[in-house]
Design a protein around this motif. Structure first.
Motif, short mmCIF file in Angstrom:
data_model
loop_
_atom_site.label_atom_id
_atom_site.label_comp_id
_atom_site.label_asym_id
_atom_site.label_seq_id
_atom_site.Cartn_x
_atom_site.Cartn_y
_atom_site.Cartn_z
N UNK A 93 7.69 -5.34 -173.51
CA UNK A 93 6.38 -5.97 -173.74
C UNK A 93 6.32 -7.35 -173.09
N UNK A 94 7.44 -8.07 -173.07
CA UNK A 94 7.46 -9.38 -172.40
C UNK A 94 7.42 -9.21 -170.88
N UNK A 95 8.18 -8.26 -170.34
CA UNK A 95 8.21 -8.06 -168.90
C UNK A 95 6.88 -7.52 -168.37
N UNK A 96 6.19 -6.69 -169.14
CA UNK A 96 4.92 -6.14 -168.68
C UNK A 96 3.85 -7.21 -168.49
N UNK A 97 4.02 -8.34 -169.15
CA UNK A 97 3.05 -9.42 -168.99
C UNK A 97 3.04 -10.03 -167.61
N UNK A 98 4.14 -9.96 -166.89
CA UNK A 98 4.21 -10.57 -165.56
C UNK A 98 3.28 -9.86 -164.58
N UNK A 99 3.38 -8.54 -164.39
CA UNK A 99 2.48 -7.91 -163.41
C UNK A 99 1.08 -7.60 -163.96
N UNK A 100 0.95 -7.46 -165.28
CA UNK A 100 -0.33 -7.00 -165.83
C UNK A 100 -1.07 -8.05 -166.64
N UNK A 101 -0.56 -9.28 -166.64
CA UNK A 101 -1.10 -10.37 -167.48
C UNK A 101 -0.99 -9.97 -168.93
N UNK A 102 -2.08 -9.95 -169.66
CA UNK A 102 -2.01 -9.65 -171.10
C UNK A 102 -2.22 -8.17 -171.40
N UNK A 103 -2.61 -7.36 -170.40
CA UNK A 103 -2.96 -5.95 -170.63
C UNK A 103 -1.74 -5.13 -171.06
N UNK A 104 -0.61 -5.26 -170.36
CA UNK A 104 0.59 -4.50 -170.72
C UNK A 104 1.08 -4.80 -172.12
N UNK A 105 1.25 -6.09 -172.46
CA UNK A 105 1.68 -6.39 -173.83
C UNK A 105 0.66 -5.94 -174.88
N UNK A 106 -0.62 -6.00 -174.54
CA UNK A 106 -1.65 -5.56 -175.48
C UNK A 106 -1.52 -4.06 -175.75
N UNK A 107 -1.27 -3.29 -174.70
CA UNK A 107 -1.08 -1.84 -174.88
C UNK A 107 0.17 -1.57 -175.72
N UNK A 132 -2.80 -17.58 -172.88
CA UNK A 132 -2.79 -19.03 -172.72
C UNK A 132 -2.68 -19.41 -171.25
N UNK A 133 -1.78 -18.78 -170.52
CA UNK A 133 -1.61 -19.08 -169.10
C UNK A 133 -2.89 -18.73 -168.33
N UNK A 134 -3.51 -17.61 -168.66
CA UNK A 134 -4.76 -17.21 -168.00
C UNK A 134 -5.88 -18.21 -168.29
N UNK A 135 -6.01 -18.64 -169.53
CA UNK A 135 -7.05 -19.61 -169.88
C UNK A 135 -6.83 -20.95 -169.18
N UNK A 136 -5.59 -21.40 -169.10
CA UNK A 136 -5.29 -22.65 -168.41
C UNK A 136 -5.66 -22.52 -166.93
N UNK A 137 -5.37 -21.38 -166.34
CA UNK A 137 -5.71 -21.16 -164.93
C UNK A 137 -7.21 -21.18 -164.71
N UNK A 144 -3.93 -24.08 -162.48
CA UNK A 144 -2.95 -23.62 -163.47
C UNK A 144 -2.18 -22.41 -163.01
N UNK A 145 -2.58 -21.83 -161.88
CA UNK A 145 -1.87 -20.68 -161.33
C UNK A 145 -0.42 -20.98 -161.03
N UNK A 146 -0.10 -22.26 -160.88
CA UNK A 146 1.30 -22.67 -160.68
C UNK A 146 2.14 -22.23 -161.88
N UNK A 147 1.51 -22.14 -163.04
CA UNK A 147 2.23 -21.72 -164.25
C UNK A 147 2.73 -20.28 -164.17
N UNK A 148 2.13 -19.47 -163.29
CA UNK A 148 2.56 -18.09 -163.22
C UNK A 148 4.01 -17.96 -162.76
N UNK A 149 4.51 -18.93 -162.04
CA UNK A 149 5.93 -18.91 -161.69
C UNK A 149 6.77 -19.06 -162.96
N UNK A 150 6.24 -19.80 -163.91
CA UNK A 150 6.93 -20.01 -165.18
C UNK A 150 6.97 -18.72 -166.01
N UNK A 151 5.99 -17.85 -165.83
CA UNK A 151 5.95 -16.63 -166.65
C UNK A 151 7.17 -15.74 -166.42
N UNK A 152 7.72 -15.74 -165.20
CA UNK A 152 8.92 -14.95 -164.94
C UNK A 152 10.08 -15.45 -165.80
#
Length: 178
Positions: A93-107, A132-137, A144-152
């Motif tokens: 569920x944590x890894x799915x958030x990287x390619x799918x944003x919040x959709x994978x963890x939500x599923x 949170x990362x999406x809203x900041x972006x 805030x897209x720079x934060x996506x590197x942090x998501x990994x």
């Protein structure tokens, strides 16, 4: 007001507390907040009261209704350790958030989270982090897209913690989903 009993010894409720005692109570409140036993407002209020407490009698009520933390934060309420499948699904569920944003963890939260409280807690944490990362972006018009590197990095740490069978709480995020 009579502050001392007839024997002349002070009651423990009237003894002044040290900074170390205040800090210990705040640490226990932080643990309860991290475990979800206190909401944010209640934690803020109790932490303020702990830091301004003068006597033991001021500190005691702040943690009286908090049961001792179970061994191994993030364990199911019944005390059983999460199964290997639960740990893998929680990590996923944590890894799915990287390619799918919040959709994978939500599923994951809506499917596997119904079967396992452990998976649900991790999926909810991943959903809240990604939202949170999406809203900041969005609010920063893409900066805030720079934060996506942090998501990994966050996903890797959270997944490792989930695989170990422990709870994970991401700091500084909005808790939109509970």
């Amino acid at each position: 007001m009579d502050r001392f009993p007839a024997a002349g010894a002070p009651t423990t409720g009237h003894l002044r507390v040290s900074d170390a005692e205040r800090d210990a109570v705040v640490a226990r409140l932080q643990e309860a907040y991290a475990e979800g036993r206190l909401d944010h407002d209640e934690f803020d209020l109790r932490a303020h009261l702990a830091m301004t407490a003068k006597t033991r009698g001021d500190l005691d009520p702040l943690e009286r209704d908090l049961a001792p933390a179970p061994r191994g934060a993030g364990r199911p309420a019944d005390g059983a350790a999460p199964t290997g499948e639960d740990r893998v699904l929680a990590a996923l569920s944590h890894f799915l958030g990287v390619p799918t944003l919040f959709v994978g963890p939500l599923i994951m939260m809506l499917t596997s989270g119904k079967r396992s409280a452990y998976v649900r807690r991790h999926a909810v944490e991943a959903v809240n982090f990604q939202l949170t990362v999406l809203l900041v972006t969005v609010v920063t018009f893409g900066l805030g897209g720079v934060l996506y590197a942090l998501t990994w990095a966050v996903a890797a740490v959270a997944a490792a913690v989930a695989l170990a069978g422990n709870g994970f709480r991401t700091p500084w995020i909005l808790r939109l989903v509970r």
